[in-house]
Design a protein around this motif. Sequence first.
Motif, PDB file in Angstrom:
ATOM      1  N   HIS A  86     -27.677  -9.030 -19.784  1.00  0.00           N
ATOM      2  CA  HIS A  86     -27.835  -8.730 -18.363  1.00  0.00           C
ATOM      3  C   HIS A  86     -28.575  -9.804 -17.607  1.00  0.00           C
ATOM      4  CE1 HIS A  86     -26.152  -4.892 -19.231  1.00  0.00           C
ATOM      5  NE2 HIS A  86     -27.070  -4.647 -20.127  1.00  0.00           N
ATOM      6  N   CYS A  87     -28.545 -11.047 -18.100  1.00  0.00           N
ATOM      7  CA  CYS A  87     -29.175 -12.126 -17.361  1.00  0.00           C
ATOM      8  C   CYS A  87     -28.451 -13.415 -17.706  1.00  0.00           C
ATOM      9  CB  CYS A  87     -30.654 -12.232 -17.710  1.00  0.00           C
ATOM     10  SG  CYS A  87     -30.943 -12.782 -19.375  1.00  0.00           S
ATOM     11  N   SER A  94     -40.812  -8.141 -25.165  1.00  0.00           N
ATOM     12  CA  SER A  94     -39.473  -8.346 -25.729  1.00  0.00           C
ATOM     13  C   SER A  94     -38.398  -7.811 -24.803  1.00  0.00           C
ATOM     14  CB  SER A  94     -39.376  -7.677 -27.097  1.00  0.00           C
ATOM     15  OG  SER A  94     -39.667  -6.313 -26.975  1.00  0.00           O
ATOM     16  N   LYS A  95     -38.787  -6.987 -23.793  1.00  0.00           N
ATOM     17  CA  LYS A  95     -37.788  -6.445 -22.874  1.00  0.00           C
ATOM     18  C   LYS A  95     -37.667  -7.271 -21.610  1.00  0.00           C
ATOM     19  CE  LYS A  95     -38.464  -1.745 -24.360  1.00  0.00           C
ATOM     20  NZ  LYS A  95     -39.293  -0.583 -24.142  1.00  0.00           N
ATOM     21  N   TYR A  96     -38.225  -8.455 -21.579  1.00  0.00           N
ATOM     22  CA  TYR A  96     -38.250  -9.256 -20.348  1.00  0.00           C
ATOM     23  C   TYR A  96     -36.854  -9.538 -19.821  1.00  0.00           C
ATOM     24  CZ  TYR A  96     -39.294 -13.102 -17.175  1.00  0.00           C
ATOM     25  OH  TYR A  96     -39.388 -13.908 -16.071  1.00  0.00           O
ATOM     26  N   TYR A  97     -35.931  -9.914 -20.713  1.00  0.00           N
ATOM     27  CA  TYR A  97     -34.578 -10.260 -20.271  1.00  0.00           C
ATOM     28  C   TYR A  97     -33.671  -9.051 -20.201  1.00  0.00           C
ATOM     29  CZ  TYR A  97     -36.122 -15.018 -20.984  1.00  0.00           C
ATOM     30  OH  TYR A  97     -36.809 -16.192 -20.912  1.00  0.00           O
ATOM     31  N   GLY A  98     -34.254  -7.882 -20.265  1.00  0.00           N
ATOM     32  CA  GLY A  98     -33.467  -6.658 -20.123  1.00  0.00           C
ATOM     33  C   GLY A  98     -33.078  -6.087 -21.469  1.00  0.00           C
ATOM     34  N   VAL A  99     -32.863  -4.786 -21.462  1.00  0.00           N
ATOM     35  CA  VAL A  99     -32.417  -4.087 -22.672  1.00  0.00           C
ATOM     36  C   VAL A  99     -30.895  -4.014 -22.621  1.00  0.00           C
ATOM     37  CG1 VAL A  99     -32.524  -1.916 -23.921  1.00  0.00           C
ATOM     38  CG2 VAL A  99     -34.531  -2.748 -22.722  1.00  0.00           C
ATOM     39  N   ASN A 100     -30.247  -4.510 -23.682  1.00  0.00           N
ATOM     40  CA  ASN A 100     -28.781  -4.585 -23.673  1.00  0.00           C
ATOM     41  C   ASN A 100     -28.126  -3.221 -23.558  1.00  0.00           C
ATOM     42  OD1 ASN A 100     -28.577  -7.303 -23.703  1.00  0.00           O
ATOM     43  ND2 ASN A 100     -28.126  -7.498 -25.882  1.00  0.00           N
ATOM     44  N   ASP A 101     -28.763  -2.195 -24.169  1.00  0.00           N
ATOM     45  CA  ASP A 101     -28.144  -0.865 -24.167  1.00  0.00           C
ATOM     46  C   ASP A 101     -28.361  -0.115 -22.862  1.00  0.00           C
ATOM     47  OD1 ASP A 101     -29.371  -0.505 -27.549  1.00  0.00           O
ATOM     48  OD2 ASP A 101     -27.510  -1.396 -26.792  1.00  0.00           O
ATOM     49  N   SER A 102     -29.180  -0.666 -21.960  1.00  0.00           N
ATOM     50  CA  SER A 102     -29.522   0.104 -20.761  1.00  0.00           C
ATOM     51  C   SER A 102     -28.329   0.270 -19.831  1.00  0.00           C
ATOM     52  CB  SER A 102     -30.665  -0.581 -20.014  1.00  0.00           C
ATOM     53  OG  SER A 102     -30.242  -1.850 -19.548  1.00  0.00           O
ATOM     54  N   MET A 103     -27.485  -0.764 -19.759  1.00  0.00           N
ATOM     55  CA  MET A 103     -26.344  -0.688 -18.841  1.00  0.00           C
ATOM     56  C   MET A 103     -25.111  -1.236 -19.540  1.00  0.00           C
ATOM     57  SD  MET A 103     -26.726   0.301 -15.617  1.00  0.00           S
ATOM     58  CE  MET A 103     -25.846  -0.710 -14.464  1.00  0.00           C
ATOM     59  N   PRO A 104     -23.942  -0.621 -19.329  1.00  0.00           N
ATOM     60  CA  PRO A 104     -22.729  -1.200 -19.912  1.00  0.00           C
ATOM     61  C   PRO A 104     -22.287  -2.413 -19.102  1.00  0.00           C
ATOM     62  CG  PRO A 104     -22.204   0.796 -18.686  1.00  0.00           C
ATOM     63  CD  PRO A 104     -23.691   0.634 -18.614  1.00  0.00           C
ATOM     64  N   THR A 105     -21.607  -3.322 -19.767  1.00  0.00           N
ATOM     65  CA  THR A 105     -21.054  -4.493 -19.083  1.00  0.00           C
ATOM     66  C   THR A 105     -19.544  -4.329 -18.937  1.00  0.00           C
ATOM     67  OG1 THR A 105     -20.704  -5.641 -21.159  1.00  0.00           O
ATOM     68  CG2 THR A 105     -22.813  -6.000 -20.071  1.00  0.00           C
ATOM     69  N   PHE A 106     -18.944  -5.269 -18.244  1.00  0.00           N
ATOM     70  CA  PHE A 106     -17.501  -5.194 -18.015  1.00  0.00           C
ATOM     71  C   PHE A 106     -16.751  -5.201 -19.344  1.00  0.00           C
ATOM     72  CE2 PHE A 106     -14.149  -5.347 -14.963  1.00  0.00           C
ATOM     73  CZ  PHE A 106     -13.070  -5.798 -15.693  1.00  0.00           C
ATOM     74  N   SER A 107     -17.217  -6.032 -20.278  1.00  0.00           N
ATOM     75  CA  SER A 107     -16.540  -6.108 -21.573  1.00  0.00           C
ATOM     76  C   SER A 107     -16.606  -4.769 -22.304  1.00  0.00           C
ATOM     77  CB  SER A 107     -17.149  -7.214 -22.430  1.00  0.00           C
ATOM     78  OG  SER A 107     -18.535  -7.127 -22.391  1.00  0.00           O
ATOM     79  N   ASP A 108     -17.698  -4.000 -22.103  1.00  0.00           N
ATOM     80  CA  ASP A 108     -17.788  -2.661 -22.705  1.00  0.00           C
ATOM     81  C   ASP A 108     -16.706  -1.751 -22.149  1.00  0.00           C
ATOM     82  OD1 ASP A 108     -21.400  -2.827 -22.641  1.00  0.00           O
ATOM     83  OD2 ASP A 108     -19.999  -3.293 -24.267  1.00  0.00           O
ATOM     84  N   PHE A 109     -16.515  -1.795 -20.829  1.00  0.00           N
ATOM     85  CA  PHE A 109     -15.480  -0.957 -20.202  1.00  0.00           C
ATOM     86  C   PHE A 109     -14.091  -1.338 -20.688  1.00  0.00           C
ATOM     87  CE2 PHE A 109     -17.506   1.958 -17.538  1.00  0.00           C
ATOM     88  CZ  PHE A 109     -18.620   1.373 -16.974  1.00  0.00           C
ATOM     89  N   LYS A 110     -13.912  -2.645 -20.848  1.00  0.00           N
ATOM     90  CA  LYS A 110     -12.611  -3.125 -21.346  1.00  0.00           C
ATOM     91  C   LYS A 110     -12.337  -2.562 -22.737  1.00  0.00           C
ATOM     92  CE  LYS A 110     -10.619  -7.445 -20.637  1.00  0.00           C
ATOM     93  NZ  LYS A 110     -10.698  -8.901 -20.418  1.00  0.00           N
ATOM     94  N   GLN A 111     -13.399  -2.487 -23.531  1.00  0.00           N
ATOM     95  CA  GLN A 111     -13.262  -1.986 -24.899  1.00  0.00           C
ATOM     96  C   GLN A 111     -13.005  -0.481 -24.899  1.00  0.00           C
ATOM     97  OE1 GLN A 111     -16.854  -2.425 -27.068  1.00  0.00           O
ATOM     98  NE2 GLN A 111     -15.863  -2.624 -29.033  1.00  0.00           N
ATOM     99  N   TRP A 112     -13.649   0.250 -23.988  1.00  0.00           N
ATOM    100  CA  TRP A 112     -13.526   1.703 -23.978  1.00  0.00           C
ATOM    101  C   TRP A 112     -12.200   2.165 -23.385  1.00  0.00           C
ATOM    102  CZ3 TRP A 112     -18.955   2.204 -21.319  1.00  0.00           C
ATOM    103  CH2 TRP A 112     -19.955   1.941 -22.280  1.00  0.00           C
ATOM    104  N   PHE A 113     -11.686   1.439 -22.420  1.00  0.00           N
ATOM    105  CA  PHE A 113     -10.437   1.855 -21.749  1.00  0.00           C
ATOM    106  C   PHE A 113      -9.410   0.735 -21.809  1.00  0.00           C
ATOM    107  CE2 PHE A 113     -12.668   5.460 -20.347  1.00  0.00           C
ATOM    108  CZ  PHE A 113     -13.885   5.063 -19.812  1.00  0.00           C
ATOM    109  N   PRO A 114      -8.886   0.439 -22.997  1.00  0.00           N
ATOM    110  CA  PRO A 114      -7.911  -0.655 -23.071  1.00  0.00           C
ATOM    111  C   PRO A 114      -6.631  -0.342 -22.305  1.00  0.00           C
ATOM    112  CG  PRO A 114      -8.067   0.484 -25.175  1.00  0.00           C
ATOM    113  CD  PRO A 114      -9.120   1.054 -24.307  1.00  0.00           C
ATOM    114  N   VAL A 133      -9.237  -6.144 -15.422  1.00  0.00           N
ATOM    115  CA  VAL A 133      -9.364  -7.601 -15.330  1.00  0.00           C
ATOM    116  C   VAL A 133     -10.680  -7.913 -14.614  1.00  0.00           C
ATOM    117  CG1 VAL A 133      -8.410  -9.665 -14.280  1.00  0.00           C
ATOM    118  CG2 VAL A 133      -6.884  -7.999 -15.354  1.00  0.00           C
ATOM    119  N   ASP A 134     -11.525  -8.678 -15.294  1.00  0.00           N
ATOM    120  CA  ASP A 134     -12.811  -9.051 -14.680  1.00  0.00           C
ATOM    121  C   ASP A 134     -12.561 -10.178 -13.681  1.00  0.00           C
ATOM    122  OD1 ASP A 134     -15.417  -9.609 -14.060  1.00  0.00           O
ATOM    123  OD2 ASP A 134     -15.993 -10.264 -16.071  1.00  0.00           O
ATOM    124  N   PRO A 135     -12.802  -9.948 -12.397  1.00  0.00           N
ATOM    125  CA  PRO A 135     -12.489 -10.996 -11.417  1.00  0.00           C
ATOM    126  C   PRO A 135     -13.295 -12.277 -11.623  1.00  0.00           C
ATOM    127  CG  PRO A 135     -13.586  -9.130 -10.374  1.00  0.00           C
ATOM    128  CD  PRO A 135     -13.290  -8.723 -11.775  1.00  0.00           C
TER     129      PRO A 135
END
Lengths: 134, 104
Positions: A33-34, B50-70, B75-77
Amino acid sequence: MAVHDSSISGPILALHQVSMPFRFPVTFEVPKHCYVNARVLRDQFKRLQYAEHEVTRKALKYIARNTELPPRARLEAQLQLTSMPKYTAFNQIRDRCVATGNSKSLIRDFKLNRTAFRDRARAGLIPGVKVASW
Amino acid sequence: MSLLKKLPSQARINQVKELSASIFGHTWNPSCKRNGAKILKADLRGPEISKYYGVNDSMPTFSDFKQWFPELKLVDPKEAYRLHMVQDRKKRNKGAPKKKSKSG
């Protein structure tokens, strides 16, 4: 110019070998996320290692600093502390901009470099921040 | 109650202070001996750091959505734009240089 066989087969063989080993001693998840660059990765590794070894380091530091303990124990603790890998030390960690990976001119409250902050603020992406005038 | 004619001795007052410190969880070190208590007292800040750059599990990313709903064929613009620019540069012969082989 002599061409050795190994130099030709090298790159071809490499394709069948194990993929590139992870560049740090301990594998960790790359932040999603960064902005990520080599320096951010290095800093993230140090942060994770610091978090892992924090208790050990604090314990050793306590033993080394406590004047009521026997001097030999204090000395041993001090030596052990200095022999710990430097990526577990807190002072190696440096805050970086979350948008550009820059470590200079950082505004801590936003985790942004001054230019990244300005760009985002002017675009209205930072809630409650507007151009000052009074 | 009975009035005090004079204050209790300093030793007695110190006993009271010591007891009070133990009750309220304060430190009591009248001789200011360096016993490393401040190191133990400080909070652990590993998790926060250790959480300075964010927690990966806190929010899904576009690639996660692509994986869940093939089936949605998302298409990620931003990614599409990036790939388009890479293609453009390659057409103009400005693509990234070839990776140097290990034997070189």
